[in-house]
Write a protein that holds these residues in place. Structure first.
Motif, mmCIF file in Angstrom:
data_model
loop_
_atom_site.group_PDB
_atom_site.id
_atom_site.type_symbol
_atom_site.label_atom_id
_atom_site.label_comp_id
_atom_site.label_asym_id
_atom_site.label_seq_id
_atom_site.Cartn_x
_atom_site.Cartn_y
_atom_site.Cartn_z
ATOM 1 N N GLU A 193 64.350 25.172 44.601
ATOM 2 C CA GLU A 193 63.307 25.314 45.352
ATOM 3 C C GLU A 193 64.136 24.764 47.014
ATOM 4 N N LYS A 194 63.436 25.513 48.255
ATOM 5 C CA LYS A 194 63.492 24.837 49.369
ATOM 6 C C LYS A 194 62.286 24.299 49.787
ATOM 7 N N GLN A 195 62.142 23.372 50.740
ATOM 8 C CA GLN A 195 60.801 22.765 51.310
ATOM 9 C C GLN A 195 60.065 24.077 51.755
ATOM 10 N N SER A 196 58.680 24.071 51.295
ATOM 11 C CA SER A 196 57.624 25.164 51.374
ATOM 12 C C SER A 196 56.811 24.760 52.801
ATOM 13 N N TRP A 197 56.286 25.434 53.203
ATOM 14 C CA TRP A 197 55.361 25.317 54.446
ATOM 15 C C TRP A 197 54.461 24.398 53.871
ATOM 16 N N SER A 198 53.877 24.364 52.863
ATOM 17 C CA SER A 198 52.847 23.325 52.489
ATOM 18 C C SER A 198 53.459 21.910 52.298
ATOM 19 N N ASP A 199 54.537 22.008 51.871
ATOM 20 C CA ASP A 199 55.187 20.493 51.548
ATOM 21 C C ASP A 199 55.568 19.989 53.222
ATOM 22 N N PHE A 220 60.276 19.262 46.792
ATOM 23 C CA PHE A 220 61.118 20.335 46.473
ATOM 24 C C PHE A 220 62.413 19.637 45.628
#
Length: 282
Positions: A193-199, A220
């Protein structure tokens, strides 16, 4: 081979795949595990698996997918969120009844664990459910930030989705004595994973609450560390994974009747393949 621990990853409506795998297990009464661990949607699937209720998990997902009492975009900025996570209690008691007495009977000599995140500490909590609070602990584990009410209270403490603090608790299981672990995944094992918008949004939105902000900031990395551990376990740990080869048709929030059933049937196939391979070895 007999696995002593089953870990069931979350994934919202991707849990249709998981329910297919577990229905394959139910069909031949495959229940060798000493420990059952469920996270978020995986805790829902684990519960129906523990109670030996064939096709009940996929029934509940199909019901939720078309029920306006559960999902309503008009509530997006309201207190409940657009997904009313408390509605799970109604589903479990009335719509697609969860046979808790049978689940407790079948697991009386096993450990059942539901993973949630402690909102104040920003740390994972590993609940052992009882008849009094089983469904409430599943709701705590499934309370998604931003999509639902975002927090669920139990005994005066606030919790939310366990996937944010320990999405794949294989290290915890190993530290607590598990030696042969089966993990049911809702993402292909090769994904990192990469950092999501929600994170990212969560880390900024809760910046005044350092422990909580850190959960979102590092989520992530937590997932990737666990995925790496699964690929390279210690020498005294056996790990098997049942995972989709490609991304599932349904998403955490995106779904249709067709995608749910395609993922479910794919899960049944993967479950039967695993059973055929595993039982022929033993």
């Amino acid at each position: 081979m007999k696995f002593d621990c089953l870990i069931i990853e979350g994934g919202g409506f991707k849990t249709a795949f998981t329910s297919g795998v577990l229905d394959a297990f139910i069909s031949i009464n495959y229940f060798p595990f000493k420990t059952l661990i469920g996270i978020s949607g995986g805790a829902v699937a684990m519960s129906y698996f523990a109670s030996n209720q064939y096709r009940y998990c996929i029934k509940s997902l199909r019901l939720l997918s078309k029920d306006d009492q559960f999902s309503n975009y008009k509530r997006t900025f309201g207190e409940k969120g657009y997904l009313d996570i408390d509605y799970l209690a109604t589903v479990a008691s009335q719509k697609v009844p969860f046979d808790m007495d049978l689940a407790l009977e079948r697991t009386k000599n096993k450990e059942v664990v539901i993973v949630a995140t402690d909102r104040k500490k920003g740390l994972p909590v590993y609940f052992n459910p009882t008849k009094k609070d089983w469904v409430q602990k599943v709701i705590a584990s499934s309370t998604l930030p931003f999509a639902t009410k975002g927090v669920h209270k139990l005994n005066g403490r606030s919790y939310f989705d366990g996937g944010w603090s320990d999405p794949l608790p294989v290290k915890w299981a190993y530290a607590n004595g598990a030696k042969k672990i089966l993990v049911i995944r809702t993402k292909p094992r090769g994904i990192r994973e990469k950092q999501s918008w929600s994170d990212y949004f969560g880390s900024k939105y809760y910046r005044t609450e350092s422990a909580l902000s850190k959960v979102f900031e590092s989520n992530f990395n937590t997932y990737n560390d666990a995925a790496d551990f699964l690929e390279n376990p210690p020498k005294d740990l056996v790990v098997e994974q049942i995972d989709p080869k490609f991304l599932l048709k349904s998403g955490v929030y995106s779904y249709s009747k067709k995608t749910l059933m395609l993922d479910y049937r794919y899960g049944v196939d993967k479950g039967l393949f695993f059973l055929n391979k595993t039982l022929n070895k033993s």
